[in-house]
Write a protein that holds these residues in place. Sequence first.
Motif, mmCIF file in Angstrom:
data_model
loop_
_atom_site.group_PDB
_atom_site.id
_atom_site.type_symbol
_atom_site.label_atom_id
_atom_site.label_comp_id
_atom_site.label_asym_id
_atom_site.label_seq_id
_atom_site.Cartn_x
_atom_site.Cartn_y
_atom_site.Cartn_z
ATOM 1 N N VAL A 1 0.833 -1.202 0.000
ATOM 2 C CA VAL A 1 0.000 0.000 0.000
ATOM 3 C C VAL A 1 0.867 1.251 0.000
ATOM 4 O O VAL A 1 2.000 1.252 0.487
ATOM 5 C CB VAL A 1 -0.965 0.038 1.218
ATOM 6 C CG1 VAL A 1 -1.876 -1.169 1.224
ATOM 7 C CG2 VAL A 1 -0.193 0.142 2.520
ATOM 8 N N ALA A 2 0.300 2.329 -0.560
ATOM 9 C CA ALA A 2 0.950 3.634 -0.525
ATOM 10 C C ALA A 2 0.630 4.288 0.817
ATOM 11 O O ALA A 2 -0.544 4.430 1.182
ATOM 12 C CB ALA A 2 0.449 4.508 -1.670
ATOM 13 N N LEU A 3 1.665 4.681 1.547
ATOM 14 C CA LEU A 3 1.461 5.226 2.884
ATOM 15 C C LEU A 3 0.603 6.490 2.863
ATOM 16 O O LEU A 3 -0.219 6.710 3.762
ATOM 17 C CB LEU A 3 2.813 5.513 3.548
ATOM 18 C CG LEU A 3 3.638 4.260 3.894
ATOM 19 C CD1 LEU A 3 5.046 4.654 4.282
ATOM 20 C CD2 LEU A 3 2.975 3.477 5.016
ATOM 21 N N ASN A 4 0.770 7.317 1.841
ATOM 22 C CA ASN A 4 0.023 8.578 1.824
ATOM 23 C C ASN A 4 -1.442 8.395 1.437
ATOM 24 O O ASN A 4 -2.221 9.349 1.462
ATOM 25 C CB ASN A 4 0.688 9.597 0.897
ATOM 26 C CG ASN A 4 0.649 9.201 -0.561
ATOM 27 O OD1 ASN A 4 0.382 8.047 -0.883
ATOM 28 N ND2 ASN A 4 0.919 10.137 -1.445
ATOM 29 N N LYS A 5 -1.829 7.158 1.071
ATOM 30 C CA LYS A 5 -3.239 6.888 0.748
ATOM 31 C C LYS A 5 -3.992 6.273 1.930
ATOM 32 O O LYS A 5 -5.189 6.053 1.838
ATOM 33 C CB LYS A 5 -3.323 5.949 -0.461
ATOM 34 C CG LYS A 5 -2.638 6.488 -1.720
ATOM 35 C CD LYS A 5 -3.267 7.785 -2.197
ATOM 36 C CE LYS A 5 -2.506 8.389 -3.365
ATOM 37 N NZ LYS A 5 -2.596 7.613 -4.593
ATOM 38 N N ILE A 6 -3.289 5.994 3.031
ATOM 39 C CA ILE A 6 -3.943 5.430 4.214
ATOM 40 C C ILE A 6 -4.695 6.531 4.953
ATOM 41 O O ILE A 6 -4.115 7.553 5.333
ATOM 42 C CB ILE A 6 -2.917 4.776 5.157
ATOM 43 C CG1 ILE A 6 -2.223 3.595 4.456
ATOM 44 C CG2 ILE A 6 -3.600 4.291 6.450
ATOM 45 C CD1 ILE A 6 -1.109 2.961 5.270
ATOM 46 N N THR A 7 -5.992 6.331 5.155
ATOM 47 C CA THR A 7 -6.782 7.322 5.893
ATOM 48 C C THR A 7 -7.019 6.897 7.337
ATOM 49 O O THR A 7 -7.177 7.739 8.218
ATOM 50 C CB THR A 7 -8.146 7.562 5.212
ATOM 51 O OG1 THR A 7 -8.861 6.317 5.141
ATOM 52 C CG2 THR A 7 -7.952 8.110 3.815
#
Length: 241
Positions: free
Chosen positions: A199-205
């Motif tokens: 997963v892309a870390l900056n896409k984790i909400t």
Amino acid sequence: MINCIIVDDEDHAIEVIQHYLKSVAAIQITATFTNPIDALSFLSSNPVDLIFLDIHMPEISGIDFIQTMNNKDVQVILTTAYKEFATAGFDLDVVDYLVKPIPLPRFLQAINKAQKIINTKKVHPPVKHQDDDYFMVKTEAKGKMLKINIAEIDFIEGMKNYIAFHHNGIRTLALLTMKDVEERLPKAQFIRVQKSFIVALNKITSIDGNRIILKGISAEILIGETYRKDFLDMMKQKLLL
């Protein structure tokens, strides 16, 4: 020619694999080891494409061996008498898992899988841009290569011999392995959370127990036990106390 080594603390088990490989002209045995520590030392200075690796060994386990290897490009076929280790093995993205005594047809099936992966990587390696902002991948369409912008990637999903890039609202299939992609992504921006997902870390909400929720993505991704500690350690670095 594919170079391989065999690592097993039982001489008889090594002899069985050596015998089977006599009928496989495309694979050359570079060395055999009954001590996994010696095998790790050999790997540090010798090119190897494939390892036949026993899991249950007295010095270190095959699972620990894989996690210790510096060369993450090498493919691994696990061999063991213990079926219960299969899940842990596949969490580490091995080519196959063979249960002793190994039938020849099952052995050749694993060999075919390994040859396809190794030969594909040699002939069609992913091309990465110098600036690290995108790379090109060979898609499932014959002769077609597609540009993937790293900043647009939401997550990456493993699908047997393919991986799926979920990016910019679309899904792109590419003939790669999870290890291929994991090694080429910026480590500060992406993390592997289970066998089949990066997963892309900056896409984790948000993180809800064992579930990861991504921005704009309805699907939830579960954290695999093998990757849980590394993932939570990285999240703690971002935690405001």
